[in-house]
Design an enzyme around this catalytic site. Structure first.
Site, PDB file in Angstrom:
ATOM      1  CG  ASP A 165      -0.332  -0.042   2.528  1.00 46.56           C
ATOM      2  OD1 ASP A 165       0.911  -0.117   2.597  1.00 46.56           O
ATOM      3  OD2 ASP A 165      -1.061  -0.006   3.543  1.00 46.56           O
ATOM      4  CB  SER A 166       4.552   1.729   0.116  1.00 51.00           C
ATOM      5  OG  SER A 166       4.838   0.563  -0.634  1.00 51.00           O
ATOM      6  CG  ASP A 194       0.423  -3.988   2.245  1.00 52.11           C
ATOM      7  OD1 ASP A 194       0.183  -4.658   3.268  1.00 52.11           O
ATOM      8  OD2 ASP A 194       1.351  -3.167   2.176  1.00 52.11           O
ATOM      9  CE  LYS A 246       2.646  -5.660   4.292  1.00 47.68           C
ATOM     10  NZ  LYS A 246       2.082  -4.688   5.277  1.00 47.68           N
ATOM     11  CD  GLU A 282       0.129  -1.613   8.238  1.00 47.84           C
ATOM     12  OE1 GLU A 282      -0.201  -0.837   9.164  1.00 47.84           O
ATOM     13  OE2 GLU A 282       0.638  -1.208   7.168  1.00 47.84           O
ATOM     14  CD  GLU A 298       7.683  -0.362   8.065  1.00 45.07           C
ATOM     15  OE1 GLU A 298       7.932   0.747   7.554  1.00 45.07           O
ATOM     16  OE2 GLU A 298       6.686  -1.055   7.765  1.00 45.07           O
TER      17      GLU A 298
END
Length: 310
Positions: A65-66, A104, A134, A136, A201
């Site tokens: 999602d970056s 993501d 993925k 978070e 991270e």
């Protein structure tokens, strides 16, 4: 067996190869951890870059999602939508033969409840071809539900960019005794719930090393030191394409910004000076057709000239 082979031609749009391709799967990452083989990973967001990354032998490609920041120009990752992530995941999947493709799940796609999270994850697998998703944070119930739905999951702990407002910015996490112990407990809980790997991270090297040693599943580090089972960086960061100061943990391997800027400037100059295209870069009529056209033009000119004289 965690490794599968498929012959060339199985997917016409994918990168060419002269031999069978060994596909990286989620279980294959666990094998790599047990054998002590470092796992390589990069983000990628489109067909061209994903194809290059895959051909270079990277084990895992994250459609991160970056992309909200490095591709779409947003200030953080929160704005990108499910549909936008699906669009980019499809493009990546078309390019990849070997690497594990992980999508993501963007902010809001799994924050409204387990059922909504599973439904959105199914879309990534069914509509975009993702081989894992993925998420978070220590969302063990969601990981368990996704695992029950046959969807491989990569967890993400430490600095979780979707929590930027709660964290008050992008800050190194797990720096106190309590937060270190909590992160270790969260990692164990995610592994027990069925996560196949965990991204760590922005945590101290010592913390990541301890978590890595305690887990049976791989850890993928980004700003978490060298003891993780693998490493991931953002494709645009290693090529100087982010137009922003680099984080401490980023190593730049090439300056693609300078290369691209120079190429574009030279193209502009060639066009402005009529140096491009040349005769060799142009198409031409066959000689017979050219002669016929010239003859027709000459006849037309003569006819027009005769009319003017009358």
């Amino acid at each position: 067996m965690s490794l599968t082979n498929f012959p060339e031609g199985g997917r016409a749009a994918a990168a060419p190869t002269s031999q069978l391709t060994t596909k990286v799967t989620m279980p294959a990452l666990a094998v790599m951890k047990r054998e002590g083989k470092p796992i390589t990973s990069l983000t990628a967001y489109d067909y061209a870059t994903s194809r290059l990354v895959d051909e270079a032998g990277i084990d895992m490609i994250l459609v991160g999602d970056s992309l909200a920041m490095v591709v779409m120009g947003h200030d953080n990752t929160l704005a990108v939508t499910v549909d936008e992530m699906l669009h980019h995941t499809r493009a990546v999947r078309r390019a990849v033969r070997r690497a594990l493709v992980v999508a993501d799940m963007p902010f809001g796609s799994y924050h409204g409840g387990i059922a909504a999270g599973v439904a959105n994850a199914v879309r990534f697998v069914k509509e975009a071809g993702a081989e894992a998703v993925k998420i978070e944070g220590p969302r063990t119930e969601l990981v368990r539900a996704l695992t029950d739905a046959e969807i491989p999951v990569v967890g993400h702990l430490g600095l979780t960019p979707q929590s930027v407002h709660r964290m008050g910015g992008y800050r190194v996490q797990a720096k106190t005794t309590d937060t270190v112990m909590q992160l270790r407990a969260d990692a164990e809980a995610l592994a027990e719930a069925g996560a196949g790997a965990i991204v760590l991270e922005g945590v101290p090297r010592e913390v990541a090393a301890a978590v890595t040693a305690s887990l049976s599943i791989p850890t993928i580090g980004i700003g978490a030191g060298p003891e993780c089972d693998g490493q991931i960086l953002v494709f645009h960061d290693i090529l100087n394409l982010t137009f922003a100061p680099h984080a401490k943990f980023v190593r730049q391997y090439a300056d693609a910004a300078a290369l691209i800027r120079d190429a574009v400037e030279r193209y502009r100059e060639d066009v402005e000076h009529r140096a491009f295209p040349t005769d060799e870069e142009s198409y031409h009529l066959p000689a017979a057709v050219r002669q016929a056209v010239e003859a027709a033009d000459a006849s037309e000119i003569s006819t027009v000239a005769g009319i003017h004289r009358v």
